[in-house]
Design a protein around this motif. Sequence first.
Motif, PDB file in Angstrom:
ATOM      1  N   MET A   1       0.852  -1.200   0.000  1.00 50.96           N
ATOM      2  CA  MET A   1       0.000   0.000   0.000  1.00 50.96           C
ATOM      3  C   MET A   1       0.878   1.237   0.000  1.00 50.96           C
ATOM      4  N   ALA A   2       0.616   2.163  -0.928  1.00 48.92           N
ATOM      5  CA  ALA A   2       1.405   3.385  -1.005  1.00 48.92           C
ATOM      6  C   ALA A   2       0.849   4.426  -0.040  1.00 48.92           C
ATOM      7  N   VAL A   3       0.934   4.125   1.250  1.00 50.17           N
ATOM      8  CA  VAL A   3       0.511   5.067   2.287  1.00 50.17           C
ATOM      9  C   VAL A   3       1.751   5.449   3.081  1.00 50.17           C
ATOM     10  N   PHE A   4       2.152   6.691   2.945  1.00 53.20           N
ATOM     11  CA  PHE A   4       3.347   7.173   3.604  1.00 53.20           C
ATOM     12  C   PHE A   4       3.041   7.614   5.036  1.00 53.20           C
ATOM     13  N   THR A   5       1.839   8.166   5.238  1.00 50.22           N
ATOM     14  CA  THR A   5       1.439   8.696   6.530  1.00 50.22           C
ATOM     15  C   THR A   5       0.194   7.960   7.013  1.00 50.22           C
ATOM     16  N   ALA A   6       0.330   7.219   8.079  1.00 52.17           N
ATOM     17  CA  ALA A   6      -0.814   6.496   8.639  1.00 52.17           C
ATOM     18  C   ALA A   6      -1.686   7.452   9.449  1.00 52.17           C
ATOM     19  N   VAL A   7      -2.985   7.164   9.504  1.00 51.93           N
ATOM     20  CA  VAL A   7      -3.947   7.989  10.243  1.00 51.93           C
ATOM     21  C   VAL A   7      -4.700   7.086  11.214  1.00 51.93           C
ATOM     22  N   THR A   8      -4.674   7.421  12.493  1.00 53.41           N
ATOM     23  CA  THR A   8      -5.396   6.644  13.493  1.00 53.41           C
ATOM     24  C   THR A   8      -6.858   7.071  13.552  1.00 53.41           C
ATOM     25  N   GLU A   9      -7.671   6.278  14.214  1.00 51.60           N
ATOM     26  CA  GLU A   9      -9.086   6.624  14.365  1.00 51.60           C
ATOM     27  C   GLU A   9      -9.258   7.929  15.133  1.00 51.60           C
ATOM     28  N   LEU A  10      -8.439   8.149  16.152  1.00 56.54           N
ATOM     29  CA  LEU A  10      -8.526   9.376  16.931  1.00 56.54           C
ATOM     30  C   LEU A  10      -8.145  10.585  16.088  1.00 56.54           C
ATOM     31  N   GLN A  11      -7.075  10.467  15.328  1.00 57.90           N
ATOM     32  CA  GLN A  11      -6.663  11.579  14.463  1.00 57.90           C
ATOM     33  C   GLN A  11      -7.732  11.892  13.426  1.00 57.90           C
ATOM     34  N   LEU A  12      -8.341  10.854  12.855  1.00 53.74           N
ATOM     35  CA  LEU A  12      -9.398  11.067  11.874  1.00 53.74           C
ATOM     36  C   LEU A  12     -10.599  11.754  12.510  1.00 53.74           C
ATOM     37  N   ALA A  13     -10.979  11.311  13.696  1.00 57.23           N
ATOM     38  CA  ALA A  13     -12.126  11.913  14.377  1.00 57.23           C
ATOM     39  C   ALA A  13     -11.886  13.393  14.658  1.00 57.23           C
ATOM     40  N   GLN A  14     -10.687  13.735  15.078  1.00 55.91           N
ATOM     41  CA  GLN A  14     -10.357  15.140  15.342  1.00 55.91           C
ATOM     42  C   GLN A  14     -10.372  15.952  14.057  1.00 55.91           C
ATOM     43  N   TRP A  15      -9.852  15.360  13.004  1.00 55.90           N
ATOM     44  CA  TRP A  15      -9.809  16.051  11.704  1.00 55.90           C
ATOM     45  C   TRP A  15     -11.218  16.305  11.167  1.00 55.90           C
ATOM     46  N   MET A  16     -12.096  15.327  11.298  1.00 58.88           N
ATOM     47  CA  MET A  16     -13.439  15.442  10.735  1.00 58.88           C
ATOM     48  C   MET A  16     -14.292  16.474  11.464  1.00 58.88           C
ATOM     49  N   ARG A  17     -13.875  16.928  12.647  1.00 62.24           N
ATOM     50  CA  ARG A  17     -14.609  17.994  13.324  1.00 62.24           C
ATOM     51  C   ARG A  17     -14.624  19.285  12.517  1.00 62.24           C
ATOM     52  N   HIS A  18     -13.677  19.416  11.590  1.00 64.53           N
ATOM     53  CA  HIS A  18     -13.587  20.636  10.776  1.00 64.53           C
ATOM     54  C   HIS A  18     -14.485  20.588   9.538  1.00 64.53           C
ATOM     55  N   TYR A  19     -15.217  19.488   9.357  1.00 64.52           N
ATOM     56  CA  TYR A  19     -16.074  19.309   8.176  1.00 64.52           C
ATOM     57  C   TYR A  19     -17.509  19.044   8.597  1.00 64.52           C
ATOM     58  N   ASP A  20     -18.428  19.453   7.745  1.00 59.75           N
ATOM     59  CA  ASP A  20     -19.839  19.164   7.944  1.00 59.75           C
ATOM     60  C   ASP A  20     -20.213  17.995   7.032  1.00 59.75           C
ATOM     61  N   LEU A  21     -19.674  16.813   7.339  1.00 58.67           N
ATOM     62  CA  LEU A  21     -19.860  15.645   6.483  1.00 58.67           C
ATOM     63  C   LEU A  21     -20.512  14.479   7.213  1.00 58.67           C
ATOM     64  N   GLY A  22     -21.039  14.719   8.383  1.00 65.11           N
ATOM     65  CA  GLY A  22     -21.682  13.642   9.125  1.00 65.11           C
ATOM     66  C   GLY A  22     -20.675  12.740   9.815  1.00 65.11           C
ATOM     67  N   ASP A  23     -21.118  11.541  10.176  1.00 64.62           N
ATOM     68  CA  ASP A  23     -20.295  10.591  10.916  1.00 64.62           C
ATOM     69  C   ASP A  23     -19.530   9.674   9.965  1.00 64.62           C
ATOM     70  N   VAL A  24     -18.324   9.286  10.364  1.00 64.34           N
ATOM     71  CA  VAL A  24     -17.507   8.373   9.568  1.00 64.34           C
ATOM     72  C   VAL A  24     -18.020   6.949   9.758  1.00 64.34           C
ATOM     73  N   VAL A  25     -18.250   6.247   8.644  1.00 63.48           N
ATOM     74  CA  VAL A  25     -18.689   4.858   8.702  1.00 63.48           C
ATOM     75  C   VAL A  25     -17.703   3.929   7.994  1.00 63.48           C
ATOM     76  N   GLY A  26     -16.706   4.472   7.318  1.00 63.77           N
ATOM     77  CA  GLY A  26     -15.703   3.648   6.648  1.00 63.77           C
ATOM     78  C   GLY A  26     -14.465   4.457   6.315  1.00 63.77           C
ATOM     79  N   PHE A  27     -13.278   3.816   6.450  1.00 63.55           N
ATOM     80  CA  PHE A  27     -12.023   4.517   6.177  1.00 63.55           C
ATOM     81  C   PHE A  27     -10.949   3.479   5.882  1.00 63.55           C
ATOM     82  N   ARG A  28     -10.327   3.585   4.683  1.00 60.89           N
ATOM     83  CA  ARG A  28      -9.272   2.626   4.336  1.00 60.89           C
ATOM     84  C   ARG A  28      -8.298   3.248   3.337  1.00 60.89           C
ATOM     85  N   GLY A  29      -7.055   2.794   3.406  1.00 59.72           N
ATOM     86  CA  GLY A  29      -6.029   3.296   2.506  1.00 59.72           C
ATOM     87  C   GLY A  29      -6.240   2.822   1.083  1.00 59.72           C
ATOM     88  N   ILE A  30      -5.789   3.642   0.127  1.00 57.09           N
ATOM     89  CA  ILE A  30      -5.870   3.306  -1.296  1.00 57.09           C
ATOM     90  C   ILE A  30      -4.488   2.831  -1.742  1.00 57.09           C
TER      91      ILE A  30
END
Length: 331
Positions: A1-30
């Motif tokens: 997987m070409a993911v250089f920077t990993a993102v934890t669930e806590l980091q994602l939750a904090q980041w998503m506070r800045h968006y009006d996109l609802g709740d996260v139900v799925g997250f995976r690297g490309i």
Amino acid sequence: MAVFTAVTELQLAQWMRHYDLGDVVGFRGIPSGIENSNFFLTTTRGEYVLTIFEKLTAGQLPFYLDLMRHLAAHRVPVPDPVPLDDGKLFGILHGKPAAIVSKLEGSPELAPGVEHCVEVGQMLARMHLAGRDFAQHQPNLRSLPWWQETVPAVLPFLAGAQRDLLTAELAHQQAFFASDDYAALPAGPCHCDLFRDNVLFAHAAPDTGHEVRLGGFFDFYFAGTDKWLFDVAVTVNDWCVDLATGRFDAARTDALLRAYQTVRPFTAAEIRHWGDMLRAGAYRFWVSRLYDFHLPRAAELLKPHDPGHFERILRERLSGAVLPGIHTSCN
């Protein structure tokens, strides 16, 4: 997987506070891509892509995101950046610029046929024309100045015919870029990396009479202001070749070029320098793949692309084989 920077669930939750996109139900690297860390993001509001930019700076990023917004507003199917709560199109995640964009419909077609090339040719021309009134300007960062900087770094890893070809073609392209004809070529915002895996196709509606439907172009993070013919050459060098040999498939090449010209006909200068630009398109990716192969960055399961592929394409363009003529097959 070409993911250089990993993102934890806590980091994602904090980041998503800045968006009006609802709740996260799925997250995976490309797993595809070697420049950025990309993740599929599904929320209660829809499907998106989160990108953490590993090389691009905060100063460079507005060009790419604003261009995508501009093209989306002109009905070109591209990912549309989602604003944060402060209205900006990107923020800082893990100390690096990051953005969320809408996810396009469809999947890549890695074995394209004529019908796929028609769709790509028409939309590429539409994209070029839609960018004419885009006010921002940023050069293609992987053009001649980058080649001049990078070639000396990879030359020590090469010898013999490879070394000779790399230096000789750089000299040819320097002369071409300095010519009056080159200066006269039409230019504007270009994708600069429109490979098969950067285009999506969706199922066409049964009553349309079409076998395929273009879902959109994505991964604009190599985009820049460049000659439109360069963008066409990069595209043709991938979509219209036999991958094993680099030779053109006549039917696909003719289809893509004809489709492009139904929207924007080529100029006389573009016709004269089609061969030079096909060589430039091949050279750009040979140089970058040589760099990634011999001077790789650390990443999770990162596998650089084979540099030999674009060496073969460049040699094929120099072989004396008849090039697909944009002046004969498309007018």
